[in-house]
Design an enzyme around this catalytic site. Structure first.
Site, PDB file in Angstrom:
ATOM      1  N   GLU A  50      64.828  48.632  -2.947  1.00 56.93           N
ATOM      2  CA  GLU A  50      64.530  49.791  -2.114  1.00 56.93           C
ATOM      3  C   GLU A  50      63.806  49.247  -0.888  1.00 56.93           C
ATOM      4  O   GLU A  50      62.857  48.476  -1.028  1.00 56.93           O
ATOM      5  CB  GLU A  50      63.614  50.779  -2.845  1.00 56.93           C
ATOM      6  CG  GLU A  50      63.331  52.002  -1.974  1.00 56.93           C
ATOM      7  CD  GLU A  50      62.301  52.968  -2.548  1.00 56.93           C
ATOM      8  OE1 GLU A  50      61.580  52.594  -3.486  1.00 56.93           O
ATOM      9  OE2 GLU A  50      62.213  54.108  -2.026  1.00 56.93           O
ATOM     10  N   ARG A  93      60.473  41.743 -16.285  1.00 50.64           N
ATOM     11  CA  ARG A  93      60.079  41.336 -14.946  1.00 50.64           C
ATOM     12  C   ARG A  93      59.081  40.189 -15.008  1.00 50.64           C
ATOM     13  O   ARG A  93      58.438  39.948 -16.026  1.00 50.64           O
ATOM     14  CB  ARG A  93      59.455  42.508 -14.196  1.00 50.64           C
ATOM     15  CG  ARG A  93      58.155  42.984 -14.836  1.00 50.64           C
ATOM     16  CD  ARG A  93      57.285  43.829 -13.896  1.00 50.64           C
ATOM     17  NE  ARG A  93      57.911  44.157 -12.656  1.00 50.64           N
ATOM     18  CZ  ARG A  93      58.257  45.399 -12.287  1.00 50.64           C
ATOM     19  NH1 ARG A  93      58.047  46.398 -13.120  1.00 50.64           N
ATOM     20  NH2 ARG A  93      58.795  45.633 -11.126  1.00 50.64           N
ATOM     21  N   LYS A 147      54.603  46.614  -5.494  1.00 51.77           N
ATOM     22  CA  LYS A 147      54.713  46.833  -4.053  1.00 51.77           C
ATOM     23  C   LYS A 147      53.606  47.751  -3.562  1.00 51.77           C
ATOM     24  O   LYS A 147      53.129  47.609  -2.448  1.00 51.77           O
ATOM     25  CB  LYS A 147      56.082  47.449  -3.728  1.00 51.77           C
ATOM     26  CG  LYS A 147      57.198  46.433  -3.675  1.00 51.77           C
ATOM     27  CD  LYS A 147      58.369  46.989  -2.880  1.00 51.77           C
ATOM     28  CE  LYS A 147      59.617  47.004  -3.719  1.00 51.77           C
ATOM     29  NZ  LYS A 147      60.763  47.617  -3.033  1.00 51.77           N
TER      30      LYS A 147
END
Length: 554
Positions: free
Chosen positions: A34, A258, A268
RNA sequence: UGCCUGAUAGUAUAAUGGUAGUACGACGGUUUUUGGUACCGUUUGUCUAGGUUCGAAUCCUGGUCGGGCAACCA
């Protein structure tokens, strides 16, 4: 041929699929960021996995921006993401955007309404949340759930046409309000946002949710293996449900754990906070775990790829030691970086038996790891030198084999010297060290027969250039700042950046080239910072050298 | 007290019913004009309790512990 390596579980799946003739053996993956922030080392893991899979199995990878939420997204991020992926060494087959599919997605939504599988809901967010029930109690249907297909079609068209304000209505899938998986309790498909989109401008005021965009985008592109992280596991039934009801290409989703790195944060949101609140100098601050930060710090693409290879891919939560990342960059730079001498914490050394005003030129190979030393460069030697303050001890510790009164040490690529004396100022700080040199010990022509344990680096006082040197340490004081009590920012390491305004560097270093790493002998690997200019050189320390001595001390 | 997931040296990751291996780290040593590099060696592990089996890290059952899930975020 490193084919010894065992397969990770996703590679196993891919190989099974190929063996079974699934998708005619075709492999098409995608990397779907994104564009709402900069890429970090965790994304590098995903990039290496997705692009690596395609490369290994003669497939391809699409770069697809998951841009379904205009209020958070921006072209600045699109550009940085493309830069970072390219810099890491990967080429995408197609540059695509979920927003490319907005028309198609709208058709899909209409199709589901017509099948009685979606409805327009006028409830408020709070009402919807309440009606969803809890994990242990089923949700309850509301009056809107039984709207007619005709009415739903009309309302949805009106939503698209901009008849309603933000939040007034949503389109929901009609699924199962009692599902134990909360994601299946009539998930939202579309919401109203009168927002400007970085690509579609003001064409749309309704935007699809992730769950109604991602799987369909995969299907449209005929992605064969849609690889994402573990938090999407509970979304998979929904992913499959939409594909099934729409009867479109059956992309399959697979999830891996992850990357977590200790002494940093990887979300983020938190990274954005560090940037916006100026705890760091932007997304590419060399202390940031971002790709751009690592690049500015001096990490190479190869070292990051190697790191991603070594950490592996599995489904269990993990916390990787940042030491492994450091190992990877040292391993790479050791083979390639030229050696130079620089004194970061200087103290003056006077060679009392060396003629005043005399200068000799010595040379040193560029890289002892290379075949022929990778060539060499020259540097001047004279009576007064700068040496590292901690290369002298007033009262030498046991097994300390550097300089002290009565101790002998070699000046790298020059003479062996013997400590004689030192001078202190009023505060008791050593300001000058006196020594004598052994003329017969000249480097390359040593007839002295003396063997010394230690070798130290130096720079001639009269010939030294200066540079600013920035030393970096971990950004946080604790291993997992996101998981400590209180605000993660409370755990920022106040000493993560140390600036040395005037380090002394050997003359040749004035020719340092941006983007070309160099090893300051015995000190670490360095690279020119982006703000460095010829009149004021600025070196970033990428990583220290491994230091067995320092470790024993502590 | 719901659903989904996972558990192998300090940290990661293999072993896919048949000798628990590899890497990083740590520790020790050899070499070294970088206390770097290279090389050699040592150390430490199958969450737990049962079961199946000639044989279980692997299969089954119960438990324990970790992670995720109830955003008009992705």
């Amino acid at each position: 041929m490193s084919e010894e390596r065992s397969l990770n579980f996703i590679e196993e799946i891919v190989e099974e699929d190929i063996a079974a003739g699934k998708n005619e053996g075709r492999v098409l993956t995608r990397f779907p960021p994104e564009p709402n922030g900069y890429l970090h080392i965790g994304h590098a893991k995903s990039i290496c996995l997705n692009f690596g899979l395609a490369k290994k199995y003669n497939g391809a990878t699409n770069l697809r921006f998951d841009d379904t939420n205009p209020v958070k997204e921006d072209v600045e991020y699109v550009d940085s993401i493309k830069d970072d992926v390219r810099w890491l060494g990967f080429n995408w087959a197609n540059e695509l955007y979920a927003s490319d599919y907005f028309d198609k997605l709208y058709e899909f939504a209409v199709e589901l309404i017509k099948k009685g599988l979606a409805y327009v809901d006028d409830s408020t967010p709070a009402e919807i949340a309440a009606q969803k029930g809890t994990p242990t109690e089923p949700g309850t249907p509301n009056q809107y759930r039984s709207r007619s297909i005709i009415e739903n079609l009309e309302l949805f068209a009106e939503m698209k046409a901009g008849k309603y304000p933000d939040g007034a209505k949503v389109l929901r899938a009609k699924l199962d309000l009692a599902a134990p998986n909360m994601h299946l309790r009539d998930p939202l498909m579309y919401r109203i946002k009168h927002a400007h989109h970085h690509r579609t401008g003001d064409k749309w005021c309704i935007y699809p949710m992730y769950d109604f965009a991602h799987g369909q985008s995969d299907a449209i592109e005929q992605i064969t293996h849609s690889v994402c992280t573990l938090e999407f596991v509970p979304h998979r039934p929904l992913y499959d449900w939409f594909i099934n009801k729409l009867n479109i290409f059956p992309s399959k989703q697979y999830e891996f754990a992850r990357l977590n790195l200790n002494y940093t944060v990887m979300s983020k949101r938190k990274l954005l906070q560090l940037v916006e609140e100026k705890h760091v100098d932007g997304w590419d601050d060399p202390r940031m775990p971002t790709i751009s930060g690592l690049r500015r710090r001096g990490y190479t693409p190869a070292s990051i790829r190697e790191f991603c290879e070594r950490i592996g891919v599995a489904k269990r939560e993990n916390m990787i030691d940042v030491g492994l990342l450091e190992f990877c960059i040292r391993e790479d730079l050791n083979k390639t970086a030229w050696r130079r001498m620089a004194v970061l914490d200087p103290v003056k050394l006077v060679i009392t038996n060396y003629p005043e005003g005399q200068t000799e030129i010595f040379s040193g190979e560029n890289n002892p790891e290379a075949e022929d030393g990778d060539g060499s460069r020259e540097f001047p030697f004279s009576r007064e030198l700068w040496i590292e303050r901690d290369d002298f001890m007033e009262v030498p510790a046991k097994k300390y084999f550097r300089l002290g009164v009565g101790l002998m040490v070699r000046l790298k690529n020059a003479y062996i010297i013997k400590g004689e004396d030192f001078v202190k100022d009023a505060d008791g700080n050593i300001t000058e060290i006196h020594c004598s040199y052994i003329p017969e010990s000249r480097s390359g022509n040593d007839t002295s027969g003396i063997n010394v344990k230690g070798t130290i680096h130096w720079v001639s006082v009269a010939h030294a250039k200066t540079a600013e040197v920035r030393l970096y340490d971990r950004l946080f004081k604790v291993e997992d700042p996101g998981n400590e009590d209180g605000d993660f920012k409370d755990y920022i390491n106040p000493d993560s950046l140390q600036i040395i305004p005037n380090a002394y560097i050997e003359p040749d270093l004035a020719n340092a080239v941006s983007g070309t790493p160099v090893q300051f002998m015995r000190k670490g690997y360095f690279t020119l910072d982006k703000y460095s200019i010829p009149d004021k050189l600025i070196f970033n320390r990428t990583v220290t050298l491994k230091d067995g001595w320092a470790k024993k001390g502590s």
